[in-house]
Design a protein around this motif. Structure first.
Motif, PDB file in Angstrom:
ATOM      1  N   LEU A   1     -75.005  14.552  24.302  1.00 30.97           N
ATOM      2  CA  LEU A   1     -74.695  13.764  25.489  1.00 30.97           C
ATOM      3  C   LEU A   1     -73.757  12.635  25.106  1.00 30.97           C
ATOM      4  CD1 LEU A   1     -78.273  13.411  26.973  1.00 30.97           C
ATOM      5  CD2 LEU A   1     -76.502  15.017  27.665  1.00 30.97           C
ATOM      6  N   LYS A   2     -72.828  12.332  25.988  1.00 30.16           N
ATOM      7  CA  LYS A   2     -71.938  11.203  25.755  1.00 30.16           C
ATOM      8  C   LYS A   2     -72.299  10.137  26.786  1.00 30.16           C
ATOM      9  CE  LYS A   2     -67.127   9.840  25.480  1.00 30.16           C
ATOM     10  NZ  LYS A   2     -65.749  10.257  25.565  1.00 30.16           N
ATOM     11  N   SER A   3     -72.958   9.092  26.349  1.00 29.99           N
ATOM     12  CA  SER A   3     -73.323   8.021  27.264  1.00 29.99           C
ATOM     13  C   SER A   3     -72.926   6.691  26.640  1.00 29.99           C
ATOM     14  CB  SER A   3     -74.820   8.047  27.553  1.00 29.99           C
ATOM     15  OG  SER A   3     -75.546   7.844  26.373  1.00 29.99           O
ATOM     16  N   TYR A   4     -72.317   5.838  27.424  1.00 29.15           N
ATOM     17  CA  TYR A   4     -71.855   4.552  26.933  1.00 29.15           C
ATOM     18  C   TYR A   4     -72.996   3.561  26.878  1.00 29.15           C
ATOM     19  CZ  TYR A   4     -67.095   6.130  27.176  1.00 29.15           C
ATOM     20  OH  TYR A   4     -65.941   6.805  26.950  1.00 29.15           O
ATOM     21  N   ILE A   5     -73.059   2.794  25.795  1.00 25.52           N
ATOM     22  CA  ILE A   5     -74.074   1.758  25.681  1.00 25.52           C
ATOM     23  C   ILE A   5     -73.450   0.385  25.477  1.00 25.52           C
ATOM     24  CG2 ILE A   5     -75.839   3.308  24.805  1.00 25.52           C
ATOM     25  CD1 ILE A   5     -75.291   1.966  22.033  1.00 25.52           C
ATOM     26  N   TYR A   6     -72.168   0.285  25.227  1.00 23.23           N
ATOM     27  CA  TYR A   6     -71.451  -0.972  25.075  1.00 23.23           C
ATOM     28  C   TYR A   6     -71.912  -1.708  23.821  1.00 23.23           C
ATOM     29  CZ  TYR A   6     -70.713   0.468  29.828  1.00 23.23           C
ATOM     30  OH  TYR A   6     -70.443   1.216  30.922  1.00 23.23           O
TER      31      TYR A   6
ATOM     32  N   ASP B   1     -79.082   3.208  36.395  1.00 24.56           N
ATOM     33  CA  ASP B   1     -78.966   4.378  35.522  1.00 24.56           C
ATOM     34  C   ASP B   1     -77.709   5.188  35.812  1.00 24.56           C
ATOM     35  OD1 ASP B   1     -79.693   5.461  37.922  1.00 24.56           O
ATOM     36  OD2 ASP B   1     -81.508   6.432  37.206  1.00 24.56           O
ATOM     37  N   ASN B   2     -76.759   4.601  36.501  1.00 28.38           N
ATOM     38  CA  ASN B   2     -75.495   5.243  36.834  1.00 28.38           C
ATOM     39  C   ASN B   2     -74.465   4.846  35.770  1.00 28.38           C
ATOM     40  OD1 ASN B   2     -72.900   5.737  37.881  1.00 28.38           O
ATOM     41  ND2 ASN B   2     -73.614   5.553  39.989  1.00 28.38           N
ATOM     42  N   ILE B   3     -74.265   5.703  34.771  1.00 21.35           N
ATOM     43  CA  ILE B   3     -73.391   5.391  33.637  1.00 21.35           C
ATOM     44  C   ILE B   3     -71.948   5.101  34.072  1.00 21.35           C
ATOM     45  CG2 ILE B   3     -72.498   6.216  31.410  1.00 21.35           C
ATOM     46  CD1 ILE B   3     -75.536   5.579  31.439  1.00 21.35           C
ATOM     47  N   PRO B   4     -71.327   5.913  34.945  1.00 19.60           N
ATOM     48  CA  PRO B   4     -69.964   5.581  35.373  1.00 19.60           C
ATOM     49  C   PRO B   4     -69.876   4.217  36.062  1.00 19.60           C
ATOM     50  CG  PRO B   4     -70.471   7.862  35.913  1.00 19.60           C
ATOM     51  CD  PRO B   4     -71.752   7.229  35.456  1.00 19.60           C
ATOM     52  N   LEU B   5     -70.876   3.859  36.857  1.00 18.37           N
ATOM     53  CA  LEU B   5     -70.873   2.550  37.512  1.00 18.37           C
ATOM     54  C   LEU B   5     -71.051   1.442  36.483  1.00 18.37           C
ATOM     55  CD1 LEU B   5     -70.700   0.829  40.027  1.00 18.37           C
ATOM     56  CD2 LEU B   5     -73.156   1.218  40.392  1.00 18.37           C
ATOM     57  N   GLN B   6     -71.906   1.655  35.487  1.00 14.86           N
ATOM     58  CA  GLN B   6     -72.054   0.673  34.408  1.00 14.86           C
ATOM     59  C   GLN B   6     -70.699   0.402  33.748  1.00 14.86           C
ATOM     60  OE1 GLN B   6     -74.883   2.099  31.552  1.00 14.86           O
ATOM     61  NE2 GLN B   6     -76.629   1.842  32.928  1.00 14.86           N
ATOM     62  N   LYS B   7     -69.974   1.469  33.475  1.00 19.06           N
ATOM     63  CA  LYS B   7     -68.665   1.340  32.825  1.00 19.06           C
ATOM     64  C   LYS B   7     -67.681   0.608  33.729  1.00 19.06           C
ATOM     65  CE  LYS B   7     -65.018   4.006  30.622  1.00 19.06           C
ATOM     66  NZ  LYS B   7     -64.517   5.336  30.274  1.00 19.06           N
TER      67      LYS B   7
END
Length: 132
Positions: A25-30, A110-116
């Motif tokens: 999985l590719k998930s951004y954590i900053y 929990d919306n990764i694109p919105l977090q980014k």
């Protein structure tokens, strides 16, 4: 092409965002950096109103009353806490203009694109951004 800074399964991409590639999985954590912040002088925006947001809001409230919460889905505990403590709770989808005037933004979503997206806006506007 991704930079080759690897710490366990975390990598830095071309936008200097840290992502996790474990389990395919590719998930951004900053970027993570522990710091202390004097909360009482800052306007805090919490995006999200679930269980994690509830824990953060109730803890932050010990240090400052200057909190606003924006979420389209609101957990009952968050609703009751905000009502009891007179915290501004706005039931709506997040929009970029919601960041105006805030010093610290906490994303409990929990919306990764919105977090980014929020991260990019906050970086541009020089607003401190925390993902929980």
């Amino acid at each position: 092409m991704y930079n080759l800074y690897a710490i366990y399964n975390f990598y830095l991409d071309e936008n200097n965002l840290i992502y996790n590639v474990s389990k395919g999985l590719k998930s951004y954590i900053y970027g993570l950096f522990p710091s202390f912040v004097k909360m009482n002088d800052n306007k805090i925006l919490v995006i999200g109103a679930g269980n994690i947001a509830y824990r953060k809001i109730s803890k932050i409230f010990e240090f400052t009353k200057n909190i606003t919460v924006i979420a389209s889905n609101i957990d009952e505990n968050v609703y009751l806490f905000c009502q009891d403590k007179k915290i501004l709770l706005i039931n709506k989808e997040f929009q970029e203009k919601d960041l105006d005037g805030f010093d610290i933004v906490i994303a409990a979503i929990d919306n990764i694109p919105l977090q980014k997206d929020i991260y990019i806006i906050c970086a541009k506007e020089k607003i401190s951004y925390i993902i929980v």
